[in-house]
Design an enzyme around this catalytic site. Sequence first.
Site, PDB file in Angstrom:
ATOM      1  N   ASP A 441      38.864 -52.399  -8.802  1.00 33.88           N
ATOM      2  CA  ASP A 441      39.790 -51.390  -9.315  1.00 33.88           C
ATOM      3  C   ASP A 441      39.040 -50.249 -10.004  1.00 33.88           C
ATOM      4  O   ASP A 441      37.849 -50.392 -10.363  1.00 33.88           O
ATOM      5  CB  ASP A 441      40.741 -52.088 -10.304  1.00 33.88           C
ATOM      6  CG  ASP A 441      42.152 -51.521 -10.282  1.00 33.88           C
ATOM      7  OD1 ASP A 441      42.308 -50.362  -9.883  1.00 33.88           O
ATOM      8  OD2 ASP A 441      43.084 -52.241 -10.692  1.00 33.88           O
ATOM      9  N   ASP A 498      50.345 -48.590  -5.722  1.00 32.58           N
ATOM     10  CA  ASP A 498      50.918 -49.582  -6.638  1.00 32.58           C
ATOM     11  C   ASP A 498      52.412 -49.722  -6.410  1.00 32.58           C
ATOM     12  O   ASP A 498      53.061 -50.553  -7.043  1.00 32.58           O
ATOM     13  CB  ASP A 498      50.672 -49.175  -8.098  1.00 32.58           C
ATOM     14  CG  ASP A 498      49.401 -49.810  -8.650  1.00 32.58           C
ATOM     15  OD1 ASP A 498      48.784 -50.605  -7.927  1.00 32.58           O
ATOM     16  OD2 ASP A 498      49.039 -49.511  -9.798  1.00 32.58           O
TER      17      ASP A 498
HETATM   18  C1  DGJ Z   1      46.013 -51.295 -11.076  1.00 33.98           C
HETATM   19  C2  DGJ Z   1      46.181 -51.899  -9.719  1.00 33.98           C
HETATM   20  O1  DGJ Z   1      46.561 -50.936  -8.805  1.00 33.98           O
HETATM   21  C3  DGJ Z   1      47.148 -53.048  -9.785  1.00 33.98           C
HETATM   22  O2  DGJ Z   1      47.386 -53.572  -8.517  1.00 33.98           O
HETATM   23  C4  DGJ Z   1      46.558 -54.085 -10.701  1.00 33.98           C
HETATM   24  O3  DGJ Z   1      45.397 -54.614 -10.143  1.00 33.98           O
HETATM   25  C5  DGJ Z   1      46.286 -53.487 -12.063  1.00 33.98           C
HETATM   26  N1  DGJ Z   1      45.499 -52.294 -11.972  1.00 33.98           N
HETATM   27  C6  DGJ Z   1      45.585 -54.460 -12.943  1.00 33.98           C
HETATM   28  O4  DGJ Z   1      45.250 -53.920 -14.161  1.00 33.98           O
END
Ligand code: DGJ
Length: 694
Positions: A441, A498
């Site tokens: 991430d 997301d």
């Molecule tokens: C942002 C990501 O896009 C989510 O899927 C998740 O992994 C969160 N971060 C976790 O903090």
Amino acid sequence: MIKTWRLDDARQTLALAARDGRCPEVVYWGAPLPQDEDLCALAAVTQLDVTGGMLDQNPDLSICPEAARSFPGQPGIIVRREDGTPLLPQFTLADDALQDNSLKIVCADLLNSLTYTAVFALDPQTHVIAMTAQLDCDRPLHLHWLAAPVLPGAQSSDEMVDFAGRWCGEFQMNRTPWSAGIRYRENRTGRTGHEHFPGLMVPCRGATNTSGEAFAFHYGWSGGHRMIAEELPDGRRQIQFGHAARMETAPARSFSTAPLYAVYSSDGLNGCAVSFQRHLRDRIVPWTNAEAPRPVHYNCWEAVYFDHNLDTLRDIATRAAGLGAERFVLDDGWFGRRDDDTSSLSDWEVDPRKYPDGLGPLIDHVHGAGMSFGIWFEPEMINPDSNLHRAHPDWALGAEDQILGRQQKALNMALPEVRAFLYDRIAALLRAHPIDYIKWDHNRVLPMPDAAQTRGSYALLDQLRADFPQVEIESCASGGGRIDFGILSRTQRVWLSDSNDALERLHIQHNAALFLPAAVTGSHVGPRRCHTSGRTLDITFRAWVAAQRHMGFEMDPRELDVREEAVLRDVTAWWKDNRHWMMRADILRLDAPDASVVAEQQLAQDGARFVVFAGRAATAAQIAPRPLRLTRLDPAARYEVQLRNRAEASHLSRGHLALKDGPVKLTGAALMHSGLVLPWSFPETMWVLEGRKL
Ligand code: DGJ
């Protein structure tokens, strides 16, 4: 005197010409020219006239336009000596090499001791041309701007399409008419970003998804790009791509661009899309095992967030496996004292409060349920509330009083000691456990753009990949904030968004397919009531939208009722039965005559089968659905077409449609030119049509 070169494949010719020993221009790019075409004559007839209000000769729109030659637009290079003196390079052709499908052009500026090298590599199978530029000098320079080889913009185009977006709303297409001046996109965030996917499409007049001429561009770099699409006062157009300006913070003797990938298509935007999809999948992504089927994912983020409890996770894992999941990904919350997003990033040690016996018991359970195990990291980031920040505040990038993003700072990835620290922590976990997947991430932008940061991230990824070649990596950045061919030359999947809202996804996936194949595009079935939009969507729609790409689940499976479980099992089983060809299929955007329908056709590489996903995003303006025309089929062949999910037809569809009764048989010509009328349907539903060549 004119010197010329050409690169060819079955789809296109790219021709360059250097006049009187100057830096070459692209004089033609488009449909194939006969092998015996006289390129000198072509270069001569493409030259502009001179009239009032002009210089006595038109400056070249070369692959590196030079301000010192009175070029009336943006130059290809902006550079200064170490003491700040601006340099105005003026190049002459010094060397060239044409070999197989690649052309190297070397130009020199002897006065300033500069060498400019451009490389064009044409892939005759995918039809993608990858281009890079490099600038060398005998002494250090400050670089402001270096464009990848500059291409002319099509004269027969009325508009260009670039990409904007936001968190949970990636890949929004921006249409801008060509007009005098510049369409300028610059991403100064240091990360590819939701807002700035580095791509451009230039459809020629009348082009659609399925027909007409189009050109497309993608800059393969994860640190932020600059795009200039400029119409000069004389009517010529130029397209420039490079790193965002002034990203090189230190003087150096050599600078290079990332590859600019460029495609010409004579069959609509789909021609560009299929080229990019295939090139990315077959040339760029470093698959750990290209033959292995893409596993169905389960990701626990939206089920538990930071609230990790071993028994709960075991229960969830068992249920996910029962639904068909094959990989379990443990998301954020397993390390440090990470009970929310305010602390612990960079403290990459398992939290003993949540996992008193380490991760072993959970991993064993996941394996016992027949799934492989993946884990979340956010390596480039640090919370001020972390042990690492307390020990090494100087490892954070940017000013101490900078604005935080999600309560975090970025680590300075240019520092070898930072990379060594991260490598050790990640490698320790990978050595200690059978982990075959990392969700990587990157949840904030940088405090300032810095190319060294991107190079540092790439170096860490490369080192880990070299030592753990079996581990797949997913690029995530609050969803789709780091998607580009640079990161995808080091990773195997992207977390597209997301947003697990299937309606939003339908649109995001449709547009992202202009560049991304299904095999790299993660798509998960989210909770019944979407956590990021508040929208409640039926399981059938959620499942089919996820089944359009690399499928996974992300809801808490304990919320599913019996019907929802049955639908999810059924669609997942269908996806597993078809993934062997779908993950290698071409995704073709269909020109649905009904604006409320988002439709695509996935066509197997051998053309023997296809599936059409026709998503109804909204109610239609007219009463009955309009026919949907398919594409790229064999006109003379017969196809058997069946509505896979005809059982989902609503009671408000009262007509006697053949497709509701069973398969129909039609020629490719009929399917492409007449089309199929699908049953009336509610908004937020999907029709799935399966086709086989007979
Ligand atoms: C942002 C990501 O896009 C989510 O899927 C998740 O992994 C969160 N971060 C976790 O903090």
